[in-house]
Design an enzyme around this catalytic site. Structure first.
Site, short mmCIF file in Angstrom:
data_model
loop_
_atom_site.label_atom_id
_atom_site.label_comp_id
_atom_site.label_asym_id
_atom_site.label_seq_id
_atom_site.Cartn_x
_atom_site.Cartn_y
_atom_site.Cartn_z
N GLU A 117 66.61 -4.29 -55.35
CA GLU A 117 66.56 -4.93 -54.04
C GLU A 117 65.16 -5.40 -53.65
OE1 GLU A 117 69.27 -5.60 -52.92
OE2 GLU A 117 70.72 -3.97 -52.99
N TYR A 127 68.03 1.68 -26.48
CA TYR A 127 67.22 2.06 -27.63
C TYR A 127 67.44 1.14 -28.82
CZ TYR A 127 65.79 6.08 -25.01
OH TYR A 127 65.24 6.87 -24.03
#
Length: 217
Positions: free
Chosen positions: A66, A112
């Site tokens: 990745e 949040y």
């Protein structure tokens, strides 16, 4: 990186040999090696890449497949100092669903999420390690520090590894809440509420007006 990997694995957010972390130091990127379990990282077994359009494997074992996604974040954002990619269950599940809007797959459900993550685009599916997917992420023309890889999972960036880890944990949590609310019509933060949090905490959130996508799953 070793401590962060153990923390994420202990929290159950990195099953098996999934997930990868990286940190940028100057023009070098330290990244977890391919096939590594985050719980088993050691400082002497990290891959090192040269940062650039044509990355060079400088030292250590072969990097995670990745690595193009990690480099894409560094190349698009000079402030990015670390990247975290997981296959955490709830965020991976949420990545299989239609996005909430063009700029954020995830709605502003909690303060949040807006404060620690911000808008999170859905990047169309590609096989793991696909360089074209990384290029699509790099070329998006609006600010973001997190994305959901379709049918795959979350990836986040931050100025430090701690901030990238905090963001990927928060993205997992908001995904869990959204899945718990599936089939209902939850209240989202209004555009004004989300924009004020983004301004106050310096997070990317420029979804124009009320999102055109669905209000709930």
């Amino acid at each position: 990186m070793v401590a962060a990997g153990r923390e994420l694995a202990a929290a159950g957010l990195s099953p098996g040999a999934s997930g990868n972390l990286s940190v940028r130091v100057g023009d070098r990127v330290f990244i977890t090696p391919t096939g590594a379990r985050l719980a088993d990282l050691t400082p002497d077994r990290l891959a090192v890449l040269g940062l650039g359009a044509d990355p060079v494997h400088v030292a250590g074992p072969p990097p995670s497949k990745e690595f193009p996604l990690h480099l894409a974040f560094y190349l698009r954002d000079p402030a990015a100092g670390a990247v975290a990619h997981l296959h955490s269950a709830h965020a991976a599940a949420y990545s299989c669903l239609p996005p909430w809007s063009e700029r954020s797959a995830v709605p502003p459900l909690t303060p949040y999420f807006v404060m620690r993550v911000g808008q999170t685009p859905l990047i169309p599916y590609a096989a793991p390690g696909d360089a074209g997917q990384a290029e699509r992420l790099r070329e998006l023309d609006f600010p973001f520090r997190a994305a959901l890889l379709q049918n795959h999972g979350p990836i986040t960036a931050g100025p430090s590894l701690a901030s990238a880890v905090d963001a990927v944990v928060e993205l997992e949590e908001v995904s869990r809440l959204l899945l718990l609310l599936n089939g209902t019509a939850p209240r989202h933060l209004t555009h004004g509420e989300a924009a004020e949090l983004a301004r106050r905490y310096g997070s990317p959130w420029d979804v124009p007006g009320e999102a055109a996508g669905r209000a709930s799953r």
